[in-house]
Design an enzyme around this catalytic site. Structure first.
Site, mmCIF file in Angstrom:
data_model
loop_
_atom_site.group_PDB
_atom_site.id
_atom_site.type_symbol
_atom_site.label_atom_id
_atom_site.label_comp_id
_atom_site.label_asym_id
_atom_site.label_seq_id
_atom_site.Cartn_x
_atom_site.Cartn_y
_atom_site.Cartn_z
ATOM 1 N N SER A 11 0.846 -1.192 0.000
ATOM 2 C CA SER A 11 0.000 0.000 0.000
ATOM 3 C C SER A 11 0.880 1.240 0.000
ATOM 4 O O SER A 11 1.682 1.438 0.923
ATOM 5 C CB SER A 11 -0.890 0.009 1.247
ATOM 6 O OG SER A 11 -1.358 1.328 1.476
ATOM 7 N N HIS A 36 -1.261 -1.316 -4.251
ATOM 8 C CA HIS A 36 -2.515 -0.984 -3.557
ATOM 9 C C HIS A 36 -2.572 0.532 -3.371
ATOM 10 O O HIS A 36 -1.667 1.133 -2.772
ATOM 11 C CB HIS A 36 -2.563 -1.711 -2.209
ATOM 12 C CG HIS A 36 -3.852 -1.580 -1.481
ATOM 13 N ND1 HIS A 36 -4.989 -2.307 -1.801
ATOM 14 C CD2 HIS A 36 -4.204 -0.790 -0.434
ATOM 15 C CE1 HIS A 36 -5.970 -1.979 -0.982
ATOM 16 N NE2 HIS A 36 -5.523 -1.051 -0.140
ATOM 17 N N ASP A 38 -4.629 3.573 -1.955
ATOM 18 C CA ASP A 38 -5.670 3.935 -0.989
ATOM 19 C C ASP A 38 -6.187 5.350 -1.214
ATOM 20 O O ASP A 38 -5.440 6.322 -1.084
ATOM 21 C CB ASP A 38 -5.101 3.849 0.438
ATOM 22 C CG ASP A 38 -4.975 2.417 0.924
ATOM 23 O OD1 ASP A 38 -5.950 1.651 0.785
ATOM 24 O OD2 ASP A 38 -3.909 2.065 1.443
ATOM 25 N N MET A 40 -8.706 8.194 0.079
ATOM 26 C CA MET A 40 -9.500 8.611 1.244
ATOM 27 C C MET A 40 -9.989 10.042 1.032
ATOM 28 O O MET A 40 -9.254 10.878 0.490
ATOM 29 C CB MET A 40 -8.651 8.549 2.506
ATOM 30 C CG MET A 40 -8.045 7.179 2.759
ATOM 31 S SD MET A 40 -7.190 7.130 4.348
ATOM 32 C CE MET A 40 -6.418 5.516 4.251
ATOM 33 N N HIS A 69 -8.346 1.169 -3.928
ATOM 34 C CA HIS A 69 -9.244 0.937 -2.792
ATOM 35 C C HIS A 69 -9.911 2.269 -2.463
ATOM 36 O O HIS A 69 -9.283 3.160 -1.887
ATOM 37 C CB HIS A 69 -8.401 0.407 -1.608
ATOM 38 C CG HIS A 69 -9.149 0.278 -0.322
ATOM 39 N ND1 HIS A 69 -8.523 0.042 0.888
ATOM 40 C CD2 HIS A 69 -10.485 0.347 -0.035
ATOM 41 C CE1 HIS A 69 -9.429 -0.026 1.852
ATOM 42 N NE2 HIS A 69 -10.628 0.169 1.322
ATOM 43 N N MET A 71 -12.036 4.628 -0.466
ATOM 44 C CA MET A 71 -12.663 4.894 0.833
ATOM 45 C C MET A 71 -13.287 6.275 0.704
ATOM 46 O O MET A 71 -12.805 7.258 1.280
ATOM 47 C CB MET A 71 -11.607 4.841 1.949
ATOM 48 C CG MET A 71 -11.138 3.424 2.244
ATOM 49 S SD MET A 71 -9.575 3.360 3.142
ATOM 50 C CE MET A 71 -8.422 3.441 1.780
ATOM 51 N N MET A 140 -11.396 -5.869 5.426
ATOM 52 C CA MET A 140 -10.574 -4.967 6.241
ATOM 53 C C MET A 140 -10.257 -5.651 7.565
ATOM 54 O O MET A 140 -11.156 -6.119 8.272
ATOM 55 C CB MET A 140 -11.316 -3.658 6.532
ATOM 56 C CG MET A 140 -11.580 -2.765 5.323
ATOM 57 S SD MET A 140 -10.116 -2.346 4.363
ATOM 58 C CE MET A 140 -9.139 -1.452 5.568
ATOM 59 N N ASP A 182 -6.689 -6.543 4.211
ATOM 60 C CA ASP A 182 -6.025 -5.234 4.274
ATOM 61 C C ASP A 182 -5.974 -4.703 5.704
ATOM 62 O O ASP A 182 -7.020 -4.454 6.309
ATOM 63 C CB ASP A 182 -6.819 -4.260 3.381
ATOM 64 C CG ASP A 182 -6.168 -2.898 3.256
ATOM 65 O OD1 ASP A 182 -5.062 -2.685 3.788
ATOM 66 O OD2 ASP A 182 -6.796 -2.019 2.602
HETATM 67 C C1 DX5 Z 1 -6.245 1.498 5.699
HETATM 68 C C2 DX5 Z 1 -5.748 1.183 4.317
HETATM 69 C C3 DX5 Z 1 -4.674 0.144 4.274
HETATM 70 C C4 DX5 Z 1 -3.434 0.525 4.998
HETATM 71 C C5 DX5 Z 1 -2.614 -0.698 5.273
HETATM 72 O O1 DX5 Z 1 -7.381 2.278 5.609
HETATM 73 O O2 DX5 Z 1 -6.794 0.729 3.509
HETATM 74 O O3 DX5 Z 1 -4.384 -0.207 2.933
HETATM 75 O O4 DX5 Z 1 -2.636 1.410 4.280
HETATM 76 O O5 DX5 Z 1 -1.497 -0.289 6.003
HETATM 77 P P1 DX5 Z 1 -0.822 -1.229 7.082
HETATM 78 O O6 DX5 Z 1 -0.313 -2.431 6.323
HETATM 79 O O7 DX5 Z 1 0.262 -0.391 7.643
HETATM 80 O O8 DX5 Z 1 -1.876 -1.597 8.064
HETATM 81 ZN ZN ZN Z 2 -6.375 -0.233 1.558
#
Ligand code: DX5
Ligand code: ZN
Length: 233
Positions: A11, A36, A38, A40, A69, A71, A140, A182
Site C-alpha cells: 500500500s 494498492h 488507498d 481517502m 481501494h 474509501m 478490512m 487489508d
Molecule cells: C487502511 C488502508 C490500508 C493501509 C494498510 O485504511 O486501507 O491499505 O494502508 O497499512 P498497514 O499495512 O500499515 O496496516
Molecule cells: Zn487499503
C-alpha cells in the site's frame, strides 16, 4: 479472477510521497504483484490522500495492476475517472454506495475488475445477490483510514467464512472470487491470514516502513514464502 498465489500488494499509503514513482519502482523490483492505491476523502474516512491524478502519474511507472481501494462516499463519480487514469481493479465499501449493483456494473462496463470492501463489523450478507458481478472481495482487518494499525483478530474467522461462501460459489459457477485482506499484515501474521483462506495481502507499513528500499524485496519475499508454506501445510 485467476492469479498466482500469493499476491502481495504494497500500500503506497506508507510510501515516501516525495518520491512516489521511485517507491513504486522499488517495490515492483522487490516482487510486488499489485500496487494498492488507498483513496481517502475525509468524509467516508477521517483522512485525505490521493486521487485519479496521482494514479495517472504512476501508471507509466509500472505494468503491475493498480488496485484502487476507494474509501470515499459517494463512489460512482470517481469510477470513470480512475478508469481513465489506468486503474485495473476498483474496490469500494458496501456502506459507501447507495446502489451496490449499479456501482459494480459501472466498474465492469469500464473494463476493470470489481470488488466489494467489508469493514471489520460489516456482515458478508452484502455478497448474496451480487456474486456474479464480483472479481474479488477486500476484507478490512483494521478500521479504514490509517496505516500502521494492529490486525483485528476476528478477521480470521471472517476470512474462513468468506472462503467457504466463495468456494461454494466456485463449485457451482466455475468462477473464482479472490479474497484480499487489508490492514496490519506483516511477516509475523501472514501465515494465519493465508491459512484462513486469503489470496491477496495488502502490506503498507510492513514494507514501506523499512528504512532502506533494498529491504523491500526482502520483506516481500519473506511474506510470500510464509504465505505459501501456510497454504501448503
Ligand atoms: C487502511 C488502508 C490500508 C493501509 C494498510 O485504511 O486501507 O491499505 O494502508 O497499512 P498497514 O499495512 O500499515 O496496516
Ligand atoms: Zn487499503
Amino acid at each position: 479472477m485467476t492469479a498466482a498465489f500469493p499476491i502481495i500488494a504494497p500500500s503506497i499509503l506508507s510510501a515516501n510521497f516525495a518520491c512516489l514513482g521511485r517507491e513504486v519502482e522499488d517495490v515492483v523490483q522487490g516482487g510486488a504483484d499489485w500496487i494498492h492505491f488507498d483513496v481517502m476523502d475525509n468524509h467516508y474516512v477521517p483522512n485525505l490522500t490521493v486521487g485519479p491524478l496521482v494514479c495517472e502519474a504512476l501508471r507509466p511507472v509500472t505494468n503491475v495492476p493498480i488496485d484502487v481501494h476507494l474509501m470515499v462516499e459517494p463512489v460512482d463519480s470517481l469510477v470513470p475517472m480512475f478508469a481513465k487514469a489506468g486503474a485495473d481493479i476498483i474496490t469500494f465499501h458496501c456502506e459507501a454506495s447507495r446502489h451496490i449493483d449499479r456501482t459494480l456494473s459501472l466498474i465492469l462496463d469500464l473494463g476493470m475488475k470489481a470488488g466489494l470492501v467489508f469493514n471489520p463489523a460489516t456482515p458478508l450478507d452484502y455478497l448474496d445477490y451480487v456474486l456474479d458481478k464480483i472479481d474479488l472481495i477486500l476484507l478490512m482487518s483494521v478500521n479504514p483510514g490509517f496505516g500502521g494499525q494492529s490486525f483485528i483478530g476476528s478477521t480470521l474467522e471472517k476470512i474462513a467464512k468468506a472462503r467457504a461462501k466463495l468456494d461454494a460459489y466456485e463449485a457451482q459457477s466455475g468462477r473464482r472470487i479472490l479474497i484480499e485482506v487489508d490492514g496490519g499484515i506483516k511477516p509475523s501474521n501472514i501465515a494465519e491470514v493465508a491459512r484462513a483462506g486469503a489470496d491477496a495481502f495488502v502490506a503498507g507499513s510492513a514494507v514501506f516502513g523499512k528504512k532502506d528500499a533494498e529491504l523491500y524485496g526482502q520483506v516481500i519475499r519473506e511474506m510470500k514464502t510464509k504465505a505459501a508454506e501456510a497454504r501448503c501445510g
